[in-house]
Motif scaffolding. Sequence first.
Motif, PDB file in Angstrom:
ATOM      1  N   GLU A 121       0.871  -1.312   0.134  1.00  0.00           N
ATOM      2  CA  GLU A 121       0.113  -0.085  -0.172  1.00  0.00           C
ATOM      3  C   GLU A 121       0.803   1.173  -0.184  1.00  0.00           C
ATOM      4  N   PRO A 122       0.517   2.449  -0.744  1.00  0.00           N
ATOM      5  CA  PRO A 122       1.138   3.497  -0.738  1.00  0.00           C
ATOM      6  C   PRO A 122       1.046   4.022   0.991  1.00  0.00           C
ATOM      7  N   PHE A 123       1.861   4.497   1.735  1.00  0.00           N
ATOM      8  CA  PHE A 123       2.053   5.050   2.863  1.00  0.00           C
ATOM      9  C   PHE A 123       1.603   4.012   3.859  1.00  0.00           C
ATOM     10  N   GLY A 124       2.264   2.803   3.959  1.00  0.00           N
ATOM     11  CA  GLY A 124       1.950   1.848   4.801  1.00  0.00           C
ATOM     12  C   GLY A 124       2.470   2.361   6.299  1.00  0.00           C
ATOM     13  N   VAL A 125       1.756   1.811   7.294  1.00  0.00           N
ATOM     14  CA  VAL A 125       2.210   2.334   8.554  1.00  0.00           C
ATOM     15  C   VAL A 125       2.975   1.373   9.349  1.00  0.00           C
ATOM     16  N   THR A 126       3.953   1.543   9.763  1.00  0.00           N
ATOM     17  CA  THR A 126       4.813   0.669  10.804  1.00  0.00           C
ATOM     18  C   THR A 126       4.723   0.952  12.206  1.00  0.00           C
ATOM     19  N   ARG A 127       4.306   0.210  13.079  1.00  0.00           N
ATOM     20  CA  ARG A 127       4.102   0.550  14.607  1.00  0.00           C
ATOM     21  C   ARG A 127       5.128  -0.032  15.526  1.00  0.00           C
ATOM     22  N   ILE A 131       4.957   5.302   6.886  1.00  0.00           N
ATOM     23  CA  ILE A 131       4.694   6.002   8.237  1.00  0.00           C
ATOM     24  C   ILE A 131       5.187   5.425   9.353  1.00  0.00           C
ATOM     25  N   LEU A 132       6.058   5.759  10.169  1.00  0.00           N
ATOM     26  CA  LEU A 132       6.708   4.988  11.535  1.00  0.00           C
ATOM     27  C   LEU A 132       5.903   5.801  12.629  1.00  0.00           C
ATOM     28  N   ILE A 133       5.319   5.064  13.348  1.00  0.00           N
ATOM     29  CA  ILE A 133       4.530   5.558  14.621  1.00  0.00           C
ATOM     30  C   ILE A 133       5.408   4.698  15.742  1.00  0.00           C
ATOM     31  N   VAL A 134       5.577   5.444  16.944  1.00  0.00           N
ATOM     32  CA  VAL A 134       6.268   4.964  18.076  1.00  0.00           C
ATOM     33  C   VAL A 134       5.257   5.173  19.141  1.00  0.00           C
ATOM     34  N   GLU A 135       4.619   4.300  19.625  1.00  0.00           N
ATOM     35  CA  GLU A 135       3.747   4.219  20.566  1.00  0.00           C
ATOM     36  C   GLU A 135       4.303   4.357  22.180  1.00  0.00           C
ATOM     37  N   GLY A 136       3.426   4.402  23.141  1.00  0.00           N
ATOM     38  CA  GLY A 136       4.104   4.286  24.582  1.00  0.00           C
ATOM     39  C   GLY A 136       3.811   5.480  25.519  1.00  0.00           C
ATOM     40  N   GLU A 137       3.313   6.485  24.704  1.00  0.00           N
ATOM     41  CA  GLU A 137       3.418   7.929  25.377  1.00  0.00           C
ATOM     42  C   GLU A 137       2.003   8.376  26.198  1.00  0.00           C
ATOM     43  N   GLU A 138       0.744   7.374  25.788  1.00  0.00           N
ATOM     44  CA  GLU A 138      -0.367   7.839  26.169  1.00  0.00           C
ATOM     45  C   GLU A 138      -0.774   7.491  27.904  1.00  0.00           C
ATOM     46  N   GLN A 139      -1.217   8.238  28.737  1.00  0.00           N
ATOM     47  CA  GLN A 139      -1.373   7.986  29.899  1.00  0.00           C
ATOM     48  C   GLN A 139      -2.838   7.428  29.863  1.00  0.00           C
ATOM     49  N   GLU A 140      -3.614   7.593  29.006  1.00  0.00           N
ATOM     50  CA  GLU A 140      -4.954   6.897  28.972  1.00  0.00           C
ATOM     51  C   GLU A 140      -4.907   6.571  27.702  1.00  0.00           C
TER      52      GLU A 140
END
Length: 449
Positions: free
Chosen positions: A40-46, A126-135
């Motif tokens: 896909e164009p703009f595939g997302v890696t998390r 797209i590269l997303i780095v998660e882990g900063e949500e308090q909720e």
Amino acid sequence: MRPPFPVGRRHELTFTAAEREARLLGPAGPVSRIWTYTDEPFGVTRLRLGDTLQARLVNRLPEHTSMHWHGIRVPNSQDGVQYLTQPPVEPGESFTYEFTPPDTGTFFFHPHCNETGQVGRGLAGILIVEGEEQEPSHADIVLANKDWRLADDGSWLPFDTPEGASRAGTFGTVRAVNGMQAFSADVPAHGDIRLRILNLDASRMIEVGVEGAEAYVIATDGNPVEPFPLHTWRLGAAMRLDVLVRAPAAGRTFQVLDYFSAEPWPLATLKTVEASLRPRPFSPKPLYASLVPRADLKNAERMSFAFSAATGAANFVQAVAQDDPLSKVLLDSLCVQDSTFWAINKVSWPNADHRRMPPPLAMLQAGKSYVFELMNATPHPHPIHLHGHMFEVLSASRSDVPRFMADTVLLHPKERIEIAFVAERGDWMFHCHILEHLEFGMMGYVRVV
Ligand code: C2O
Ligand code: CU
């Protein structure tokens, strides 16, 4: 308090840069030949904070390429700039990147030569780095804004034009989000919806707003901010905004709009569906703060950079010193253009007549704090990006914005902006992110030793 830096997983991923087919003008439309890293164009890696990414780039394109990790504070050797930080990855070759992102947030990646042609055909992820949500949010939606420059038969129109390159950039013919002409999705009623809005366009500026629901800004270029209500926020090319929206009751719709276009243009239409959530007060908790070092403003060294049209003198590009390892480098035709329209401090990125690597725009010391004063001497806005760092936007003479962290800042016509950061070792590109502007001269690098 944020939790300590976690030890995460290791992801071994392969990205095959290749030509693929897509119907960008709709399911009944013609086939276009896109260039992408994934199906896909703009595939997302998390990833999660603490995870290590090993990314193997396989080049099946007819020309060389690379992967630059925009906004991620990677070691300089992993920054993905052809000739400056690595050799070009030639057709049939591969190159493996490895790093542990030190920050959470919404990032993306793209090649660094012939960006108009490669990114123009869709080569970005797209590269997303998660882990900063308090909720945790109830839904997490990526909205990547990028036009296509297509003729009616699905073939590509020229990605750069003299009129565009010498002015505000060449624009697409078809607006799109996540590669599609209209983006819509269902979201849980009364849910907290995280929107990750990226402006991946070559030229276009967007002004983001939300209609039909309450919205707060929670991060700029991936950097957490103390949440504040979103009225509208301008994103130049490469800039990102994370927004938390409280979805209304079931059966309603709300829209994410671009107010910069002549008529507000819907980036997304979101429809609420029944979920087991109740109406309740909305005051978003801040994300956990990042670990980006803050500049020591009292002892910072000041440097000025003027962004202007190229002068005749700017075409006289010197080369890097003889004893520099980069002095052996000759930039090939994918990494330079025939002519030059733009300059930084009166120096232009080389063109076809001067293929030697230019000397750095400035020499900096690792670990030291700097304040860069950016001045726009042109009638066009320029989104200015520094690789390898997150900087604090201290002041902007023509915008009324709070202080915030960013990797790309929009410099309006005649504006003066101050940014501050702590320098990291390496050779780091410093350029306007309107793709024709960087290719036609408004690009250079700083050296941190
Ligand atoms: Cu998106 Cu030189 O960068
Ligand atoms: Cu520009």
